[in-house]
Design a protein around this motif. Structure first.
Motif, PDB file in Angstrom:
ATOM      1  N   VAL A  12      23.646  14.421 -35.674  1.00 40.83           N
ATOM      2  CA  VAL A  12      22.900  13.620 -36.632  1.00 40.83           C
ATOM      3  C   VAL A  12      21.679  13.511 -36.556  1.00 40.83           C
ATOM      4  CG1 VAL A  12      23.301  11.188 -37.191  1.00 40.83           C
ATOM      5  CG2 VAL A  12      25.481  12.297 -36.555  1.00 40.83           C
ATOM      6  N   HIS A  13      21.141  13.254 -34.959  1.00 38.23           N
ATOM      7  CA  HIS A  13      19.660  13.053 -34.953  1.00 38.23           C
ATOM      8  C   HIS A  13      19.017  14.314 -35.621  1.00 38.23           C
ATOM      9  CE1 HIS A  13      18.536   9.460 -32.954  1.00 38.23           C
ATOM     10  NE2 HIS A  13      19.879   9.209 -32.872  1.00 38.23           N
ATOM     11  N   THR A  17      14.549  12.669 -39.915  1.00 37.52           N
ATOM     12  CA  THR A  17      12.945  13.260 -39.659  1.00 37.52           C
ATOM     13  C   THR A  17      12.609  12.870 -38.373  1.00 37.52           C
ATOM     14  OG1 THR A  17      12.185  11.150 -40.548  1.00 37.52           O
ATOM     15  CG2 THR A  17      12.717  12.811 -42.263  1.00 37.52           C
ATOM     16  N   PRO A  18      11.495  13.596 -37.939  1.00 37.12           N
ATOM     17  CA  PRO A  18      10.787  13.206 -36.689  1.00 37.12           C
ATOM     18  C   PRO A  18      10.787  11.764 -36.659  1.00 37.12           C
ATOM     19  CG  PRO A  18      10.015  15.423 -37.516  1.00 37.12           C
ATOM     20  CD  PRO A  18      10.861  14.900 -38.458  1.00 37.12           C
ATOM     21  N   GLU A  83      22.546   7.528 -24.576  1.00 41.82           N
ATOM     22  CA  GLU A  83      22.894   5.974 -24.797  1.00 41.82           C
ATOM     23  C   GLU A  83      21.827   5.496 -25.755  1.00 41.82           C
ATOM     24  OE1 GLU A  83      25.640   4.334 -24.270  1.00 41.82           O
ATOM     25  OE2 GLU A  83      26.621   6.352 -23.490  1.00 41.82           O
ATOM     26  N   VAL A  84      20.412   5.753 -25.698  1.00 47.30           N
ATOM     27  CA  VAL A  84      19.485   5.163 -26.527  1.00 47.30           C
ATOM     28  C   VAL A  84      19.640   5.941 -27.935  1.00 47.30           C
ATOM     29  CG1 VAL A  84      17.233   5.233 -27.132  1.00 47.30           C
ATOM     30  CG2 VAL A  84      18.129   4.606 -24.629  1.00 47.30           C
ATOM     31  N   ARG A  85      20.040   7.096 -27.948  1.00 43.66           N
ATOM     32  CA  ARG A  85      20.177   8.039 -29.147  1.00 43.66           C
ATOM     33  C   ARG A  85      21.231   7.423 -30.096  1.00 43.66           C
ATOM     34  NH1 ARG A  85      20.480  13.105 -27.296  1.00 43.66           N
ATOM     35  NH2 ARG A  85      18.289  13.434 -27.603  1.00 43.66           N
ATOM     36  N   ALA A  86      22.439   7.169 -29.238  1.00 45.02           N
ATOM     37  CA  ALA A  86      23.611   6.627 -29.909  1.00 45.02           C
ATOM     38  C   ALA A  86      23.545   5.322 -30.530  1.00 45.02           C
ATOM     39  CB  ALA A  86      24.812   6.538 -28.930  1.00 45.02           C
TER      40      ALA A  86
END
Length: 193
Positions: A12-13, A17-18, A83-86
């Motif tokens: 997903v990430h 975009t950056p 966890e931060v990405r989620a």
């Protein structure tokens, strides 16, 4: 979350975009981001909930937040980043997931794979580590993404097993109808939308 959900979140990430996918780079920044997320559920016990998500003690979370500890063990650093990405940019992630539901998803995994066959009684006593690269059609990708949205990793794993058993082993219903796949000890699981 396990390696299956981590792989889906990374996919997903990768579609963001950056600027959209940016998360804090430092341990202190990542711990602070998780704490802010947990405080939305209530101030009381927020640090304890962060610690539970990471599988560490609250004292360690305080050290990360204060900057006293900047280099956690590698597996904790990876868990913190995942966890931060989620929890980052939930609306953007949801949009990407909605778009991905109608498209095939490429899966690449390394896991222990074995089988059992109820008709012949044959089985692999110990599965062996194998690399698999398959493209899941929308019929499997749609419920897989729904399981991610629902936070049901067991359902997501059931979908992957069903795909591997039906399309990979039984070749769409071929003569291996009694064969059941064993898919365990996941070493790596990556997805590409």
């Amino acid at each position: 979350m396990g390696k299956l959900f981590d792989g889906l979140r990374k996919a997903v990430h990768a579609k963001l975009t950056p600027e959209q996918a940016a998360i804090p780079k430092t341990v202190k920044g990542q711990a602070s981001a998780l704490l802010r997320e947990e405080k939305k559920r209530g101030e009381a016990g927020a640090v304890k909930r962060v610690a539970e998500r990471l599988g560490i003690k609250p004292d360690s979370v305080y050290r990360y937040l204060s900057g006293k500890r900047k280099n956690p063990p590698k597996h904790i650093a990876q868990k913190l980043e995942n966890e931060v990405r989620a929890s980052a940019k939930p609306r953007l992630q949801k949009k990407v997931i909605q778009e991905a539901k109608n498209a095939p998803v490429r899966m690449s995994a390394r896991a222990k794979i074995g089988y059992s066959n109820s008709a012949s009684g044959r089985t692999t006593p110990d599965g062996r580590m194998r690399n698999i690269a398959e493209t899941l059609p929308p019929a499997y990708a749609t419920p897989l993404w729904q399981a991610l949205e629902d936070g049901d990793e067991q359902e997501a794993m059931r979908i992957i097993r069903k795909y591997l058993q039906t399309e990979y082993i039984q070749e769409g219903g071929g003569n291996n109808a009694y064969t059941e796949i064993n898919f365990t000890d996941i070493d790596r699981m990556d997805f590409n939308i």
